[in-house]
Design a protein around this motif. Structure first.
Motif, PDB file in Angstrom:
ATOM      1  N   GLN A  39       3.989   0.475   7.034  1.00  0.00           N
ATOM      2  CA  GLN A  39       3.623   0.147   5.657  1.00  0.00           C
ATOM      3  C   GLN A  39       2.182  -0.344   5.578  1.00  0.00           C
ATOM      4  OE1 GLN A  39       6.347  -1.410   2.482  1.00  0.00           O
ATOM      5  NE2 GLN A  39       5.411  -3.343   3.117  1.00  0.00           N
ATOM      6  N   TRP A  45       2.830   1.291   1.427  1.00  0.00           N
ATOM      7  CA  TRP A  45       4.167   1.720   1.016  1.00  0.00           C
ATOM      8  C   TRP A  45       4.673   2.780   1.978  1.00  0.00           C
ATOM      9  CZ3 TRP A  45       5.359   6.555  -1.617  1.00  0.00           C
ATOM     10  CH2 TRP A  45       4.266   7.411  -1.761  1.00  0.00           C
ATOM     11  N   ASP A  47       6.378   6.323   2.175  1.00  0.00           N
ATOM     12  CA  ASP A  47       6.891   7.548   1.568  1.00  0.00           C
ATOM     13  C   ASP A  47       7.731   8.304   2.602  1.00  0.00           C
ATOM     14  OD1 ASP A  47       4.890   8.653   3.153  1.00  0.00           O
ATOM     15  OD2 ASP A  47       3.953   9.772   1.540  1.00  0.00           O
ATOM     16  N   ASN A  76       8.010  -1.304   0.372  1.00  0.00           N
ATOM     17  CA  ASN A  76       7.694  -0.681  -0.907  1.00  0.00           C
ATOM     18  C   ASN A  76       7.953   0.813  -0.827  1.00  0.00           C
ATOM     19  OD1 ASN A  76       6.635  -3.170  -2.004  1.00  0.00           O
ATOM     20  ND2 ASN A  76       4.908  -2.858  -0.628  1.00  0.00           N
ATOM     21  N   LYS A  78       7.170   2.914  -3.295  1.00  0.00           N
ATOM     22  CA  LYS A  78       6.176   3.612  -4.107  1.00  0.00           C
ATOM     23  C   LYS A  78       4.872   2.843  -3.987  1.00  0.00           C
ATOM     24  CE  LYS A  78       7.489   1.302  -8.403  1.00  0.00           C
ATOM     25  NZ  LYS A  78       7.953   1.472  -9.769  1.00  0.00           N
ATOM     26  N   VAL A  80       1.816   0.458  -4.476  1.00  0.00           N
ATOM     27  CA  VAL A  80       1.728  -0.859  -5.108  1.00  0.00           C
ATOM     28  C   VAL A  80       0.264  -1.258  -5.228  1.00  0.00           C
ATOM     29  CG1 VAL A  80       3.998  -1.657  -4.319  1.00  0.00           C
ATOM     30  CG2 VAL A  80       1.989  -2.030  -2.871  1.00  0.00           C
TER      31      VAL A  80
END
Length: 169
Positions: A39, A45, A47, A76, A78, A80
């Motif tokens: 991350q 984030w 994916d 996360n 998506k 941020v």
């Protein structure tokens, strides 16, 4: 992500060091710290291609990564903002005014829960217990807690963020 997904050499060395902590066949035990590294390195984030890459590194099924990444709010799913405002909304914080803090942030930044400001600076993320009940209401920003919040303290935090004067780690 259009480019090839791969950790930088120093991060990959850290991944191998983490995996080595666990017995052969137990690489899945390294999942949480490896997801944190992923991350941090891949844009804040996780994916699907990044999670698939992590699954390959740990020799586990992608679904095993997805299950963990989507369960924990620290990951996360998506993009941020630069500053993720995680405001505790459990009992003690609510009793001490966290809903008022959340409402103020929503109004001031013109965003709803889970949204990011148009300038990409802030994301509001209500959180379940962050473990600082005696200092409620509180929010986490990066690895730091901001406790005993008031509207004035929140405004000061937001301004310091805008000025780039608050560290995240």
């Amino acid at each position: 992500m259009s480019e090839t997904i791969a950790f930088k050499p120093e991060s990959l060395a850290q991944v191998h060091k983490i995996i080595a902590r666990y017995p052969e066949g137990r690489q899945k035990s390294a999942l949480l710290p490896v997801l944190h590294l992923a991350q941090k390195e891949f844009g804040g984030w996780l994916d699907v291609p990044v999670m698939d890459y992590v699954a390959g590194l740990l020799s586990i099924q992608p679904i095993e990564v997805y299950e963990v990444a989507t369960f924990y709010t620290m990951f996360n799913m998506k993009p941020v903002g630069k500053y993720v405002l995680e405001v505790c909304r459990t009992g003690p914080c609510m009793v001490c005014g966290s809903e008022k803090i959340l409402d103020h942030i929503r109004t001031k930044l013109n965003i709803k829960d889970g949204e990011t400001t148009e300038d990409g600076m802030f994301t509001l993320k209500p959180a379940e217990c962050l473990g600082a009940c005696g200092y409620a209401p509180m929010l986490q920003l990066g690895k730091f807690f901001h406790e005993n919040l008031t509207i004035e303290k929140v405004d000061e935090i937001l301004e310091l963020c805008r000025q780039g004067q608050l560290a995240l780690d």
